[in-house]
Design an enzyme around this catalytic site. Sequence first.
Site, PDB file in Angstrom:
ATOM      1  N   ASP A   1      34.138  24.113  31.590  1.00 29.28           N
ATOM      2  CA  ASP A   1      35.376  24.925  31.730  1.00 29.28           C
ATOM      3  C   ASP A   1      35.504  25.626  33.118  1.00 29.28           C
ATOM      4  OD1 ASP A   1      36.474  24.318  29.401  1.00 29.28           O
ATOM      5  OD2 ASP A   1      35.799  26.178  28.447  1.00 29.28           O
TER       6      ASP A   1
ATOM      7  N   ASP B   1      36.844  50.857  34.294  1.00 32.06           N
ATOM      8  CA  ASP B   1      36.343  50.007  35.374  1.00 32.06           C
ATOM      9  C   ASP B   1      37.388  49.498  36.177  1.00 32.06           C
ATOM     10  OD1 ASP B   1      33.930  50.894  34.302  1.00 32.06           O
ATOM     11  OD2 ASP B   1      33.853  48.839  33.030  1.00 32.06           O
ATOM     12  N   GLY B   2      38.625  49.079  35.930  1.00 30.28           N
ATOM     13  CA  GLY B   2      39.679  48.555  36.676  1.00 30.28           C
ATOM     14  C   GLY B   2      40.084  49.332  37.859  1.00 30.28           C
TER      15      GLY B   2
ATOM     16  N   ASN C   1      33.343  42.292  41.699  1.00 29.88           N
ATOM     17  CA  ASN C   1      32.645  41.526  40.567  1.00 29.88           C
ATOM     18  C   ASN C   1      32.347  40.034  40.514  1.00 29.88           C
ATOM     19  OD1 ASN C   1      32.225  43.865  38.662  1.00 29.88           O
ATOM     20  ND2 ASN C   1      33.957  43.376  37.370  1.00 29.88           N
TER      21      ASN C   1
END
Length: 447
Positions: free
Chosen positions: A316, A187-188, A286
């Site tokens: 966070d 996917d990268g 993304n």
Amino acid sequence: MDERREAALSWRASESDTGSLPYYLPGHDGGEPPGRAHPAHSRFKGRSLSTSHALIGSASFRRTQSLHGPSPVTTFGPKACMLQNPKAVMHIQDPASQRLTWNNPPKSVLVIKKIRDASLRRPFKELCIFLTEVKNLIVYVEKKVLEDPAIASDESLVAVKKKFCTFQEDLDDISDRVDFIICLGGDGTLLYASSLFQESVPPVMAFNLGSLGFLTPFNFDTYQSQVTQVIEGNSAIVLRSRLRVKVVRGCSEKAFAQDAMDEMGLIVTNGDTEVARKTMQYQVLNEVVVDRGPSSYLSNVDLFLDGHQITTVQGDGVIVSTPTGSTAYAVAAGASMIHPNVPAIMITPICPHSLSFRPIVVPAGVELKIMLSPDARNTAWVSLDGRKRQEISHGDSITITTSCFPVPSICFRDPVNDWFESLAQCLHWNVRKRQNNLSSEEEEEEC
């Protein structure tokens, strides 16, 4: 500046005329997308792009809001476009009817290979030989791919490498030279392909040669027939929307002068003060992640929607994602999974210090803005698709909205079947041991 102002006004007028039609831009039939800069020469000369084009500035304007979100550009690269289909129900096109066609036969292809993966040497070699010698295509390869030890040491690739056109990321502009893209990896590789094109993206064909492969539906075993089918046209595609992200910084002229060459952006200065504003713009496939970084304190950021503050995120951090990104970091943080054809933006808190802070989905047409709260104890950090990580201080802002330049991802079957296949195969969605059937005796006892 007069030419830039006229271009901005022309693009704004054309966008406001689109109304709510989701997949068509009036007055834009297969030509260059609005805002695209035409190259000084129409043909590629030489086998290496060596000239760096510095982007000094660009026009800025406020995008017209729409309940249906912005209309994505339906031309992808120099030659590809989406086959127009007049059949639509309630202004929403059937995802299965989205087909890829070509205005002219493709002549060039960009091959993106995962770096430092020796297992991809054979697929890369076979594919490039097929594209150059069988299909007679011009193959573009990034320079660092050829410098990869697994490729550089292969003497059988010497003859093929002489036919390659090479380029370097952030140095050479290939946006008007590539007709379509082939990704070899996980996917990268698709995320990286998206980052190379900050406006119109050529169609992307992704082969599953990585670890997960949620966004890469093709199997390399039958690559010849599959690539041939794409070149011949009329393939199914899914338009993966991207986020247009602007990071606006407030810094002194002295500090800006030191890093002015590090990033490209628009500078607006106030002649009466020593304050400079630098805007960096990105296209994100993304998600945008704002977190507390190395600090032990909770992140404390204000979230605005169309200019109105809707909440303060204490925890966070927060994830702002596309539907494509909903199955990445967002789903690990508790968000729902959304099909790529749904026009939406997801807002997902990361470990919020509140039991009632749940993920939400907002229309694609809205404009989100994230800033540090005035009483925040520490700075925040932002990352874009896992890259370009940078610190956000008081006075900085992050503006996010849906981009008009989606990523046209070529499907193996169709957008719906491919997505559910990925959910089942990669994420094991709803996988459990099947319940046994009741025997006739057990049924009688229950009655």
